[in-house]
Write a protein that holds these residues in place. Structure first.
Motif, PDB file in Angstrom:
ATOM      1  N   GLU A  77      54.595  59.657  43.092  1.00 67.72           N
ATOM      2  CA  GLU A  77      54.919  59.798  44.520  1.00 67.72           C
ATOM      3  C   GLU A  77      54.309  58.664  45.330  1.00 67.72           C
ATOM      4  O   GLU A  77      54.950  58.086  46.219  1.00 67.72           O
ATOM      5  N   VAL A  78      53.059  58.329  45.031  1.00 68.18           N
ATOM      6  CA  VAL A  78      52.399  57.225  45.727  1.00 68.18           C
ATOM      7  C   VAL A  78      53.117  55.908  45.436  1.00 68.18           C
ATOM      8  O   VAL A  78      53.317  55.076  46.331  1.00 68.18           O
ATOM      9  N   ALA A  82      54.835  53.588  48.343  1.00 72.09           N
ATOM     10  CA  ALA A  82      54.398  52.209  48.518  1.00 72.09           C
ATOM     11  C   ALA A  82      55.580  51.252  48.425  1.00 72.09           C
ATOM     12  O   ALA A  82      55.691  50.286  49.188  1.00 72.09           O
ATOM     13  N   PHE A  83      56.498  51.539  47.491  1.00 75.91           N
ATOM     14  CA  PHE A  83      57.674  50.695  47.313  1.00 75.91           C
ATOM     15  C   PHE A  83      58.590  50.764  48.534  1.00 75.91           C
ATOM     16  O   PHE A  83      59.118  49.755  49.001  1.00 75.91           O
ATOM     17  N   LEU A  84      58.807  51.968  49.070  1.00 84.81           N
ATOM     18  CA  LEU A  84      59.653  52.142  50.253  1.00 84.81           C
ATOM     19  C   LEU A  84      59.060  51.437  51.463  1.00 84.81           C
ATOM     20  O   LEU A  84      59.776  50.804  52.254  1.00 84.81           O
ATOM     21  N   LEU A 275      46.619  37.095  44.633  1.00 84.14           N
ATOM     22  CA  LEU A 275      46.817  38.320  45.412  1.00 84.14           C
ATOM     23  C   LEU A 275      45.668  39.291  45.186  1.00 84.14           C
ATOM     24  O   LEU A 275      45.182  39.932  46.124  1.00 84.14           O
ATOM     25  N   LEU A 276      45.240  39.409  43.953  1.00 82.88           N
ATOM     26  CA  LEU A 276      44.149  40.329  43.623  1.00 82.88           C
ATOM     27  C   LEU A 276      42.826  39.868  44.225  1.00 82.88           C
ATOM     28  O   LEU A 276      41.965  40.681  44.560  1.00 82.88           O
ATOM     29  N   ALA A 277      42.653  38.546  44.365  1.00 86.35           N
ATOM     30  CA  ALA A 277      41.409  38.027  44.928  1.00 86.35           C
ATOM     31  C   ALA A 277      41.254  38.436  46.384  1.00 86.35           C
ATOM     32  O   ALA A 277      40.134  38.580  46.895  1.00 86.35           O
ATOM     33  N   LYS A 278      42.386  38.639  47.080  1.00 84.76           N
ATOM     34  CA  LYS A 278      42.353  39.009  48.503  1.00 84.76           C
ATOM     35  C   LYS A 278      42.615  40.494  48.742  1.00 84.76           C
ATOM     36  O   LYS A 278      42.639  40.944  49.883  1.00 84.76           O
ATOM     37  N   ALA A 279      42.825  41.240  47.658  1.00 88.20           N
ATOM     38  CA  ALA A 279      43.176  42.654  47.793  1.00 88.20           C
ATOM     39  C   ALA A 279      42.009  43.476  48.334  1.00 88.20           C
ATOM     40  O   ALA A 279      40.838  43.160  48.102  1.00 88.20           O
ATOM     41  N   LYS A 280      42.335  44.537  49.037  1.00 81.80           N
ATOM     42  CA  LYS A 280      41.306  45.452  49.521  1.00 81.80           C
ATOM     43  C   LYS A 280      40.818  46.318  48.360  1.00 81.80           C
ATOM     44  O   LYS A 280      41.602  46.776  47.537  1.00 81.80           O
ATOM     45  N   GLY A 354      45.410  47.072  45.146  1.00 80.35           N
ATOM     46  CA  GLY A 354      44.534  47.303  46.283  1.00 80.35           C
ATOM     47  C   GLY A 354      44.532  48.753  46.741  1.00 80.35           C
ATOM     48  O   GLY A 354      45.444  49.527  46.437  1.00 80.35           O
ATOM     49  N   THR A 355      43.499  49.109  47.478  1.00 76.29           N
ATOM     50  CA  THR A 355      43.399  50.477  47.992  1.00 76.29           C
ATOM     51  C   THR A 355      44.409  50.759  49.091  1.00 76.29           C
ATOM     52  O   THR A 355      44.641  51.920  49.434  1.00 76.29           O
ATOM     53  N   ASP A 356      44.998  49.713  49.676  1.00 73.42           N
ATOM     54  CA  ASP A 356      46.025  49.905  50.701  1.00 73.42           C
ATOM     55  C   ASP A 356      47.430  49.864  50.112  1.00 73.42           C
ATOM     56  O   ASP A 356      48.415  49.805  50.851  1.00 73.42           O
ATOM     57  N   HIS A 357      47.531  49.850  48.770  1.00 75.05           N
ATOM     58  CA  HIS A 357      48.809  49.981  48.055  1.00 75.05           C
ATOM     59  C   HIS A 357      49.809  48.894  48.444  1.00 75.05           C
ATOM     60  O   HIS A 357      50.962  49.179  48.789  1.00 75.05           O
ATOM     61  N   LYS A 358      49.391  47.644  48.353  1.00 75.86           N
ATOM     62  CA  LYS A 358      50.306  46.529  48.538  1.00 75.86           C
ATOM     63  C   LYS A 358      51.229  46.423  47.320  1.00 75.86           C
ATOM     64  O   LYS A 358      50.844  46.807  46.207  1.00 75.86           O
TER      65      LYS A 358
END
Length: 375
Positions: A77-78, A82-84, A275-280, A354-358
């Motif tokens: 579901e998450v 996130a995709f939508l 991307l991972l280096a800047k991820a939350k 990331g914790t913000d689901h990018k």
């Protein structure tokens, strides 16, 4: 033309005074024995040792258990939400695929980001000057200048970079301005002190080409008032601002810098590392002290090695030329999920990080441009 010139500002005297460079010659500033210790070695820094080594902080007894309990869970579901959200942020992406795709597999991997911050202070001294306005002079006759690290200043909040400049006590002396040679003014470069220049309208011929009338711009004189100096023939010295003298003093420049080291653990998925280096991430461990110790017994050995390497590098390169004020090291969890999905007979993947689901994906199956499908 009337010109308000004092006797020592006359063009005759100024014409023999060429403009000097902005920086005063070295011989202008005689040695000041009371300040030699500030200028010796140029910008060489003074080693500032740590006063005491703090105790080793308490680290979790079971890192593996902490990782297991704190690792964020990404459900189907998450992953769909996130995709939508990702699709809705793109103006040329259709939303049909986001609603109809079938998620077949979730491959999860938890990464860790190690960060070391070393907040340091460095000091250098240099000669500088400003116009002298007949105020009191704090020269060497008032005492010996304090040494570089004996000057007390207010330190900014930890890990916030800043640069400040201070006048060193008892280091001032007054000298004649080296640019205007004490006149307060210098000959105008536009008219070379003549106050008049050739008329640009008629090129000095007094009449315009193919016209019988005299030039109206210069009234037929072929010359006009210099606009650079407003017809004065000289200009106020920009170095001393017309004060004729300069106050030279030793300036202390203090720079507070937050030196940063970052490392993200390796992974086997095809999500770009930048991307991972800047991820939350989610904070797992934080240690802040005058000096921190390397992480030990961490489940990911590369994190422990990165901690050892970072601390050794910062202490070796910074302690010899700056004063280390504080260190802070942290470990963050960065969730990464590879989502395998099926849509219209094709299987593909996208990534949630990331914790913000990018979301990151290479090819979206329903992309439009100017209203036209480009499938």
């Amino acid at each position: 033309m009337d010109r308000d010139l004092s006797e020592d500002d006359s063009v005759m005297e100024l014409s023999f005074k060429a403009e000097s460079p902005l920086t005063p010659p070295a011989e202008l500033l005689e040695r000041m024995s009371s300040c030699d210790h500030l200028l010796r070695g140029g910008t060489q820094q003074i080693f500032f040792p740590l006063l005491e080594a703090p105790g080793r902080p308490q680290q979790p007894s079971s890192w593996s258990l902490v990782l297991e309990q704190r690792a964020p869970l990404v459900t189907e579901e998450v992953a769909r939400e996130a995709f939508l959200s990702f699709v809705n942020s793109k103006c040329c992406y259709g939303s049909a695929a986001a609603g109809d795709l079938i998620i077949r597999e979730l491959k999860k991997q938890t990464l860790c980001r190690y960060r070391l911050e070393t907040f340091s202070e460095s000091r250098i001294t240099e000669w500088t000057f400003e116009p002298f306005t007949n105020h009191s002079v704090d020269g060497p006759e008032r005492g010996t200048s304090p040494r570089l690290w004996d000057i007390n200043v207010q330190v900014p909040p930890m890990f916030q970079e800043d640069t400040r400049k201070f006048q060193v006590p008892h280091s001032s002396l007054v000298k004649e301005c080296h640019k205007c040679h004490g006149h307060g003014r210098h000959k105008c470069r536009g008219c070379h002190g003549a106050s008049m220049v050739r008329c640009s309208s008629c090129s000095g011929s007094k009449r315009k080409a193919k016209q019988p009338r005299r030039c109206q711009v210069c009234s037929g004189s072929g010359r006009r008032r210099c606009s650079t100096c407003s017809g004065r023939g000289n200009k106020t010295c920009t170095t001393c601002k017309g004060e004729k003298k300069l106050l030279h003093f030793i300036q202390l420049i203090i720079m507070w810098k937050n030196n940063l080291f970052e490392f993200v653990s390796e992974h086997q998925l095809n999500c770009p590392g930048e991307l991972l280096a800047k991820a939350k991430g989610e904070n797992l461990f934080k240690d802040e002290n005058l000096m921190v110790y390397p992480i030990v017994d961490f489940p990911l050995q590369e994190i422990s090695l990165a901690s050892q390497r970072a601390i050794a590098k910062h202490n070796a390169t910074l302690a010899s030329r700056t004063r280390i004020l504080q260190q802070r090291q942290t470990i963050e969890l960065i969730p990464l999920t590879e989502v395998h999905y099926w849509y219209h007979g094709q299987t593909s993947v996208y990534y949630i990080y990331g914790t913000d689901h990018k979301v990151y994906m290479v090819d979206y199956p329903e992309r439009f441009c100017c209203g036209c499908t480009i499938l």
